[in-house]
Structure formats: structure tokens, C-alpha cells
Design a protein around this motif. Structure first.
Motif, PDB file in Angstrom:
ATOM      1  N   VAL A 273       0.845  -1.192   0.000  1.00  0.00           N
ATOM      2  CA  VAL A 273       0.000   0.000   0.000  1.00  0.00           C
ATOM      3  C   VAL A 273       0.882   1.244   0.000  1.00  0.00           C
ATOM      4  O   VAL A 273       1.868   1.318   0.741  1.00  0.00           O
ATOM      5  CB  VAL A 273      -0.925   0.031   1.241  1.00  0.00           C
ATOM      6  CG1 VAL A 273      -1.889   1.209   1.165  1.00  0.00           C
ATOM      7  CG2 VAL A 273      -1.687  -1.281   1.383  1.00  0.00           C
ATOM      8  N   PHE A 274       0.521   2.217  -0.822  1.00  0.00           N
ATOM      9  CA  PHE A 274       1.224   3.500  -0.874  1.00  0.00           C
ATOM     10  C   PHE A 274       0.256   4.589  -0.449  1.00  0.00           C
ATOM     11  O   PHE A 274      -0.802   4.776  -1.056  1.00  0.00           O
ATOM     12  CB  PHE A 274       1.732   3.766  -2.290  1.00  0.00           C
ATOM     13  CG  PHE A 274       2.430   5.093  -2.450  1.00  0.00           C
ATOM     14  CD1 PHE A 274       3.417   5.502  -1.563  1.00  0.00           C
ATOM     15  CD2 PHE A 274       2.111   5.933  -3.515  1.00  0.00           C
ATOM     16  CE1 PHE A 274       4.070   6.718  -1.719  1.00  0.00           C
ATOM     17  CE2 PHE A 274       2.757   7.149  -3.686  1.00  0.00           C
ATOM     18  CZ  PHE A 274       3.740   7.547  -2.779  1.00  0.00           C
ATOM     19  N   ILE A 275       0.619   5.319   0.626  1.00  0.00           N
ATOM     20  CA  ILE A 275      -0.261   6.355   1.173  1.00  0.00           C
ATOM     21  C   ILE A 275       0.509   7.670   1.237  1.00  0.00           C
ATOM     22  O   ILE A 275       1.128   8.002   2.253  1.00  0.00           O
ATOM     23  CB  ILE A 275      -0.792   5.964   2.562  1.00  0.00           C
ATOM     24  CG1 ILE A 275      -1.321   4.520   2.567  1.00  0.00           C
ATOM     25  CG2 ILE A 275      -1.902   6.935   2.996  1.00  0.00           C
ATOM     26  CD1 ILE A 275      -1.705   4.004   3.924  1.00  0.00           C
ATOM     27  N   PRO A 276       0.479   8.445   0.145  1.00  0.00           N
ATOM     28  CA  PRO A 276       1.146   9.740   0.163  1.00  0.00           C
ATOM     29  C   PRO A 276       0.243  10.816   0.744  1.00  0.00           C
ATOM     30  O   PRO A 276      -0.984  10.636   0.812  1.00  0.00           O
ATOM     31  CB  PRO A 276       1.395  10.004  -1.323  1.00  0.00           C
ATOM     32  CG  PRO A 276       0.205   9.367  -1.989  1.00  0.00           C
ATOM     33  CD  PRO A 276      -0.128   8.133  -1.157  1.00  0.00           C
ATOM     34  N   HIS A 277       0.839  11.924   1.145  1.00  0.00           N
ATOM     35  CA  HIS A 277       0.043  13.092   1.487  1.00  0.00           C
ATOM     36  C   HIS A 277      -0.877  13.414   0.321  1.00  0.00           C
ATOM     37  O   HIS A 277      -0.468  13.398  -0.841  1.00  0.00           O
ATOM     38  CB  HIS A 277       0.956  14.280   1.783  1.00  0.00           C
ATOM     39  CG  HIS A 277       0.265  15.603   1.751  1.00  0.00           C
ATOM     40  ND1 HIS A 277      -0.911  15.838   2.436  1.00  0.00           N
ATOM     41  CD2 HIS A 277       0.556  16.764   1.087  1.00  0.00           C
ATOM     42  CE1 HIS A 277      -1.300  17.084   2.217  1.00  0.00           C
ATOM     43  NE2 HIS A 277      -0.436  17.659   1.395  1.00  0.00           N
ATOM     44  N   GLN A 278      -2.137  13.702   0.641  1.00  0.00           N
ATOM     45  CA  GLN A 278      -3.138  13.948  -0.396  1.00  0.00           C
ATOM     46  C   GLN A 278      -3.074  15.410  -0.849  1.00  0.00           C
ATOM     47  O   GLN A 278      -3.948  16.220  -0.554  1.00  0.00           O
ATOM     48  CB  GLN A 278      -4.521  13.592   0.139  1.00  0.00           C
ATOM     49  CG  GLN A 278      -4.628  12.158   0.658  1.00  0.00           C
ATOM     50  CD  GLN A 278      -4.511  11.126  -0.460  1.00  0.00           C
ATOM     51  OE1 GLN A 278      -5.426  10.964  -1.252  1.00  0.00           O
ATOM     52  NE2 GLN A 278      -3.377  10.446  -0.533  1.00  0.00           N
ATOM     53  N   ALA A 279      -2.020  15.733  -1.573  1.00  0.00           N
ATOM     54  CA  ALA A 279      -1.778  17.102  -2.005  1.00  0.00           C
ATOM     55  C   ALA A 279      -2.484  17.408  -3.311  1.00  0.00           C
ATOM     56  O   ALA A 279      -3.073  18.478  -3.491  1.00  0.00           O
ATOM     57  CB  ALA A 279      -0.278  17.347  -2.157  1.00  0.00           C
ATOM     58  N   ASN A 280      -2.409  16.458  -4.242  1.00  0.00           N
ATOM     59  CA  ASN A 280      -2.857  16.674  -5.608  1.00  0.00           C
ATOM     60  C   ASN A 280      -2.775  15.329  -6.314  1.00  0.00           C
ATOM     61  O   ASN A 280      -1.757  14.640  -6.212  1.00  0.00           O
ATOM     62  CB  ASN A 280      -1.942  17.715  -6.278  1.00  0.00           C
ATOM     63  CG  ASN A 280      -2.353  18.071  -7.676  1.00  0.00           C
ATOM     64  OD1 ASN A 280      -2.642  17.209  -8.495  1.00  0.00           O
ATOM     65  ND2 ASN A 280      -2.354  19.358  -7.968  1.00  0.00           N
ATOM     66  N   ASP A 302      -7.771   9.543  -1.249  1.00  0.00           N
ATOM     67  CA  ASP A 302      -8.857  10.175  -0.508  1.00  0.00           C
ATOM     68  C   ASP A 302      -9.102  11.615  -0.950  1.00  0.00           C
ATOM     69  O   ASP A 302     -10.186  12.156  -0.739  1.00  0.00           O
ATOM     70  CB  ASP A 302      -8.526  10.139   0.988  1.00  0.00           C
ATOM     71  CG  ASP A 302      -9.686  10.561   1.880  1.00  0.00           C
ATOM     72  OD1 ASP A 302     -10.769   9.963   1.749  1.00  0.00           O
ATOM     73  OD2 ASP A 302      -9.500  11.481   2.687  1.00  0.00           O
ATOM     74  N   ILE A 303      -8.120  12.216  -1.602  1.00  0.00           N
ATOM     75  CA  ILE A 303      -8.248  13.613  -2.016  1.00  0.00           C
ATOM     76  C   ILE A 303      -9.407  13.838  -2.964  1.00  0.00           C
ATOM     77  O   ILE A 303      -9.982  14.920  -3.010  1.00  0.00           O
ATOM     78  CB  ILE A 303      -6.930  14.114  -2.667  1.00  0.00           C
ATOM     79  CG1 ILE A 303      -6.988  15.640  -2.864  1.00  0.00           C
ATOM     80  CG2 ILE A 303      -6.639  13.378  -3.960  1.00  0.00           C
ATOM     81  CD1 ILE A 303      -5.685  16.256  -3.328  1.00  0.00           C
TER      82      ILE A 303
END
Length: 352
Positions: A273-280, A302-303
């Protein structure tokens, strides 16, 4: 005379995530509701960011309300109460008061008093900063259960006419309970900062300093070049230099992600699973291409309907993946946060 030896608390082999909870702003705001003041369109926002709606809280809902709701969700899932919590860490940049800290207010609200509590100001990397500190506290034997919260009410800092960042932003809180484990469930954190690029994302309260730097010192606020802009500033709002941020993330974060995987003693093939900050969403897609994960890696997105919630975005994305069954207990996840400061942090965790 022999000096006495200090005694340390017994260390434990590792720590792990026991639960992840979340709470999103009560209102769903579609693109069409915000495009007028920025002279834009639903299509433009979707193409540029991948966002169709964002969650925003009621005017009367406070950042504390959001944090407490997420904390209670995480505590219930972990099967403990606030009285069991040894430390409360809250990452936020939208708590208006410098003191008292939001963490102390949350600790009181959930019944964690007299647990130590303090805030973390690391913007979009703040949740990962909190997980790093919680891991250290548990492994050192200083705490048994640490509550880590990322929470933002970004709508309090929005200029509706700003095209640089405001249309991205949402409200919400994500929380995790970290506890002891016989095997490591949280790997070493790779983190850092670059304050030389502080002007890439900033509050307008510091705007005058940045504009003075651009125009040359000394420049008083009533200088004609500044007077009209200064007169329009009524409260702190967020701004960003979008191209600068995009270039920094794409050129820097893939290496940080790989270092975090290496620090965990794993390879990219081990990441589920890859969960980056939801920036864009465009940033997420570019990171996927550059980091070279497995084709079947699950990705936090989620963004799309929550928006960018800064410190809350990674735990909210994690909560959604687990709740919707896209990710599962025991999956190995790489999470990475990056944002204003500029700051960043990444670590591999085993999902609860």
C-alpha cells in the motif's frame, strides 16, 4: 565516592499501529460551488487536481471537535479508553492559539489527563512526524499507548479568490493509536526540512516579508506597490507557489520514499500500500511512476472527495482504505508526507 547510575525504563522490541480512525468535515462541497470567485470550472479543477468535492466543516465546528471525533474513533477501534493513553500528540497548523496547545485540550476531552500532550507544527508531514515520535516513545518504554492525531480546519484559512491553493483544501482529522509490539510494526523514519524554501507555501501573515524580499529592502507597507494588496488582507490565509512545490516533490520525494523502504529492510516489491500526502492527484500519479512500485500496489486517493487536509490527509486516506476493504490488516504500507516548511517524513508501517 562512586556516583550512582541512572536507571532506564525497560525498552520494548518494537511498536505498531493498533488502530486508525477518522472524521471528515460535515459538508460536501462540489467544485461548482467554489469556481466563481477563482474564475475557473469543474473541469479545470478535476484535470489539475483530481478533486471533485471536498469535505468542509460547519462554521461552528472547531478544530478541537474534529480532533476529538477522530480520537474517539481510533480509541474505540483499539479497544482502549482515553484513560489508557500515556501521551497525546496533535499535528496541526490551523489551531489559532499558540497556547494552550490543542493537544492538551484534546487530552482533557477524551479523559487522558494527566498524560503529557503537545502540538506538532510540521504541516502536511506532521502526522508522519507524530508517528516517528510515538514509535520512539513506546520503544523506549516511556509510554505504552500514544495517540497521534493529524487535524486541520483548513476552511478557516481560505481566501475564496485565491487560485494557488484554497480550492484544494478540506477539513478533517485522522488519528492513530500506537502501542508496543514484540516485532517492529513501524520502521525507522526518514525525515528532514528545507527552510530556505519557506516561501513556497506560507500564510499571508508573513506575506509582507516575502513581498519585501521580492521588491528589495526596505519597503514600508504603504509603498504603492504593496498598499492595495495589504489593504485586502483581513486574516491569515494560505498561499503556495504551485510549480515550485510540484517540482520539489517530484524531484525529491521519490528518493526519500526509497530510503524509507531501505530503512525498513525491505524492497519496493514488499510494499502493498502506498499512502502519500493527499496534495494533488497529479502529484500522486507522478510519484507512482517515479518510485516504481508493484503494478498491484494499493494507492490512497482520498483527495478525490475529501480534498487536501494537510496533517490529516494520510491518516484519513489510511482509514478509508481499511474501511472500504481496499487495504487489510497486516499489509505493509509506505506513507510519506511533505509540505510547508518545507518539511517531509516517510516511514513503512504495518497496517492495523
Amino acid at each position: 565516592m562512586t556516583k550512582p547510575t541512572l536507571t532506564l525504563r525497560p525498552a520494548v522490541p518494537g511498536s505498531k499501529l493498533l488502530s486508525v480512525g477518522g472524521f471528515r468535515g460535515e459538508n460536501v462541497i462540489p467544485n461548482d460551488d467554489i469556481v466563481g470567485p477563482i474564475n475557473s470550472s469543474d473541469e479545470w479543477i478535476r484535470q489539475r487536481t483530481g478533486i471533485s468535492t471536498r469535505a468542509r466543516a460547519h462554521a461552528e465546528t472547531t478544530v478541537k471537535d474534529l480532533a476529538v471525533a477522530a480520537a474517539n474513533d481510533a480509541l474505540e477501534k483499539a479497544g482502549i479508553t482515553g484513560a489508557d493513553v500515556d501521551t497525546v500528540l496533535v499535528s496541526t497548523v490551523t489551531h489559532f492559539e499558540q497556547t494552550p496547545s490543542l493537544a492538551t485540550l484534546v487530552a482533557d476531552a477524551i479523559g487522558a489527563t494527566p498524560a503529557p500532550a503537545f502540538d506538532i507544527s510540521a504541516a502536511c508531514a506532521g502526522y508522519c512526524y507524530g508517528i516517528a515520535q510515538a514509535d520512539s516513545l513506546v520503544r523506549a518504554g516511556t509510554a505504552q499507548y500514544v495517540l497521534v492525531i493529524g487535524v486541520e480546519k483548513m476552511s478557516d484559512f481560505i481566501d475564496p479568490t485565491d487560485r494557488s491553493i484554497s480550492f484544494l483544501l478540506g477539513d478533517g482529522a485522522g488519528a492513530a493509536v500506537v502501542g508496543p509490539s514484540q516485532t517492529p510494526g513501524i520502521a525507522p523514519t526518514v525525515w528532514g526540512s528545507d527552510g530556505a524554501q519557506a516561501g513556497a507555501i506560507y500564510q499571508t501573515r508573513s506575506w509582507l516579508d516575502y513581498r519585501r524580499a521580492e521588491l528589495g529592502e526596505p519597503v514600508p507597507a504603504d509603498t504603492p506597490e504593496l498598499a492595495e494588496e495589504v489593504s485586502q488582507i483581513t486574516s491569515p490565509t494560505l498561499r503556495q507557489q504551485g510549480p515550485t512545490v510540484f517540482k520539489w516533490v517530484i524531484s525529491t520525494m521519490p528518493s526519500i520514499a526509497r530510503q524509507a523502504v531501505e530503512a525498513a529492510g525491505l524492497t519496493l516489491a514488499d510494499i502493498d500500500v502506498f499512502i502519500p500526502h493527499q496534495a494533488n492527484m497529479r502529484i500522486t500519479d507522478q510519484l507512482l511512476k517515479l518510485i516504481d512500485f508493484r503494478d498491484d500496489v494499493v494507492v490512497g486517493r482520498d483527495i478525490a472527495d475529501t480534498g487536501n487536509t494537510s496533517a490529516a490527509s494520510i491518516p484519513l486516506a489510511t482509514e478509508r482504505l481499511l474501511r472500504e476493504g481496499q487495504a487489510h490488516s497486516g499489509d505493509i504500507a509506505l506513507q510519506i508526507g511533505f509540505g510547508a516548511g518545507l518539511v517531509y517524513a516517510s516511514q513503512v508501517v504495518v497496517l492495523p
